[in-house]
Design a protein around this motif. Structure first.
Motif, short mmCIF file in Angstrom:
data_model
loop_
_atom_site.label_atom_id
_atom_site.label_comp_id
_atom_site.label_asym_id
_atom_site.label_seq_id
_atom_site.Cartn_x
_atom_site.Cartn_y
_atom_site.Cartn_z
N ILE A 1 0.83 -1.20 0.00
CA ILE A 1 0.00 0.00 0.00
C ILE A 1 0.87 1.26 0.00
N SER A 2 2.03 1.18 0.65
CA SER A 2 2.92 2.34 0.72
C SER A 2 3.68 2.57 -0.57
N ASN A 3 3.56 1.68 -1.53
CA ASN A 3 4.21 1.82 -2.83
C ASN A 3 3.22 2.47 -3.80
N PRO A 4 3.52 3.67 -4.32
CA PRO A 4 2.55 4.37 -5.17
C PRO A 4 2.24 3.65 -6.47
N PHE A 5 3.19 2.86 -6.96
CA PHE A 5 2.95 2.14 -8.21
C PHE A 5 1.97 0.98 -7.99
N TYR A 6 2.16 0.27 -6.87
CA TYR A 6 1.20 -0.79 -6.53
C TYR A 6 -0.16 -0.18 -6.25
N PHE A 7 -0.19 0.90 -5.49
CA PHE A 7 -1.45 1.54 -5.14
C PHE A 7 -2.18 2.00 -6.40
N GLN A 8 -1.45 2.58 -7.34
CA GLN A 8 -2.06 3.04 -8.58
C GLN A 8 -2.60 1.87 -9.38
N GLN B 1 -6.76 14.67 2.51
CA GLN B 1 -6.99 13.24 2.65
C GLN B 1 -5.87 12.63 3.49
N HIS B 2 -6.25 11.88 4.53
CA HIS B 2 -5.25 11.22 5.38
C HIS B 2 -5.80 9.85 5.78
N SER B 3 -5.23 8.80 5.22
CA SER B 3 -5.65 7.44 5.55
C SER B 3 -4.50 6.73 6.26
N VAL C 1 0.82 5.15 5.76
CA VAL C 1 -0.03 6.32 5.54
C VAL C 1 -0.09 6.62 4.06
N VAL C 2 -1.30 6.88 3.58
CA VAL C 2 -1.51 7.39 2.23
C VAL C 2 -2.32 8.67 2.39
N GLN C 3 -1.73 9.80 1.97
CA GLN C 3 -2.45 11.06 2.10
C GLN C 3 -2.27 11.89 0.84
N GLN C 4 -3.18 12.84 0.67
CA GLN C 4 -3.21 13.58 -0.59
C GLN C 4 -3.47 15.05 -0.34
#
Length: 373
Positions: free
Chosen positions: A48-55, A146-148, A159-162
């Motif tokens: 989840i912390s990897n932006p490529f996997y998340f995308q 956004q803060h997850s 953490v994934v935030q935007q």
């Protein structure tokens, strides 16, 4: 080693239709379950912390391949899919007002995973620090909305935030993995990707800003009143407009501010309170109430002016679909195939008679199955 960067995404309006979001929750649930059963909850956080996997996950779920909604909607789907913590992971916080509930939700999660309250305090601090750093210490023009906070049964987190930039209509996504964070203030992000760099970004988390961070603490502990002379006052203009150069004559102002900003009396009250507290380090300094981007920036500029220790001004910014996309790109969502994917994954997971190796091979054949059907 993971690639570092910040996901940079255009802002798209609207919401996913209910028929799609319902399926997104189901598919997110079975994909998460398959990942967790095969690799564990720590690996789930790592991915989840990897932006490529998340995308890629967002695209598999059928959301826009490059819009800001990939963050908010995917995190919301994961939060619903993992509700209750039965898979060993909880998603806390969310978009807007939900992000402010993260500390409360962390406290509630302690009972779910039987995590000690002392560790809970550290988790809450981690949540607050990640938000503070990306909103104030990295001044790239993106305001967080956004803060997850992803928490697993072992007390590990991601953490994934935007953040949103009103000027260029882009959103920027920040990824953290707690197990990789050795120092919150020195290049702490676990993974970052971007297709656009800002020309000027104050990055106080850069290793090149370390001396500036230390000097900022010293400036506060020495007393902030002596810093006022470096700022504009109501009777003066900026250095560039406060003097004229007619032929054979140079007129210099009596007062020559060098910082293109102003700190109000209320701002200086914040600095005074910080001086009274005498923070021991930069992390403690930025977490003081009222210590926002303007004051962090001011201290960094003064550090450069007085001591010649500049902070980093380089932007730290360094897939494809399975089921179609919400807006019909690259093609409309195929509901039959989408439902078939959910059921196939769920059947593979529910069939307890199969040993783990057979079950994993069945999941790996899913791609061939979808291509045929």
């Amino acid at each position: 080693m993971q690639k570092k960067g910040i996901a940079h995404l255009p802002l798209h309006g609207g919401h996913p239709p209910s028929w799609l979001f319902t399926r997104m929750i189901k598919l997110a649930g079975v994909i998460s379950q398959a990942t967790i059963e095969e690799y564990g909850t720590d690996e789930f956080l790592n991915r989840i912390s990897n932006p490529f996997y998340f995308q890629a996950l967002s695209c598999v779920l059928g959301f826009d391949w490059h819009s800001s909604g990939t963050t908010t909607t995917t995190c919301a789907a994961l939060k619903s899919a993992l509700l209750g913590g039965n898979q060993g992971v909880l998603v806390l916080g969310g978009k807007g007002k939900h992000s402010r509930k993260t500390p409360q939700e962390i406290e509630e999660a302690l009972d779910v995973f039987t995590i000690h309250s002392s560790q809970g305090e550290k988790l809450i601090l981690s949540s607050k620090l990640t938000a503070k750093i990306d909103n104030s210490c990295i001044q790239d023009g993106y305001q967080l909305y956004q803060h997850s906070f992803f928490l697993n049964e072992n007390g590990n987190w991601a953490v994934v935030q935007q953040g949103m930039n009103q000027k260029n209509n882009y959103a920027r996504r920040y990824h953290w993995l707690g197990s990789l964070v050795e120092d919150y203030l020195e290049e702490p992000h676990s993974a970052i990707s971007c297709d656009q760099k800002e020309l000027e970004t104050l990055d106080m988390t850069s290793k090149f800003s370390k001396n500036t961070r230390d000097i900022s603490v010293d400036l506060i502990c020495d007393g902030p009143r002596h810093l006022q002379k470096y700022f504009k006052n109501k009777n003066s203009q900026s250095l560039l407009t406060d003097f004229t150069i007619p032929p054979k004559k140079l007129d210099m102002p009596a007062h020559h501010p060098v910082l293109d900003m102003d700190l109000s009396s209320k701002d200086f009250e914040v600095l005074e309170k910080a001086w009274q507290i005498q923070p021991e380090n930069y992390e403690e300094l930025i977490m003081l109430q009222g210590m926002g981007p303007k004051k962090i920036r001011a201290l960094a500029l003064i550090s450069d002016l007085i001591y010649g220790e500049p902070a980093s001004w380089e932007d730290p910014v360094k897939y494809s679909f399975t089921h179609g996309g919400k807006d019909g790109f690259p093609y409309p969502v195929d509901k039959k195939t989408y439902d078939n994917s959910i059921q196939t994954l769920q059947d593979a997971l529910d069939n307890s008679k199969l040993d783990s190796k057979i079950r994993l091979n069945a999941l790996k054949r899913l791609d061939d199955f979808l291509k045929v059907n």
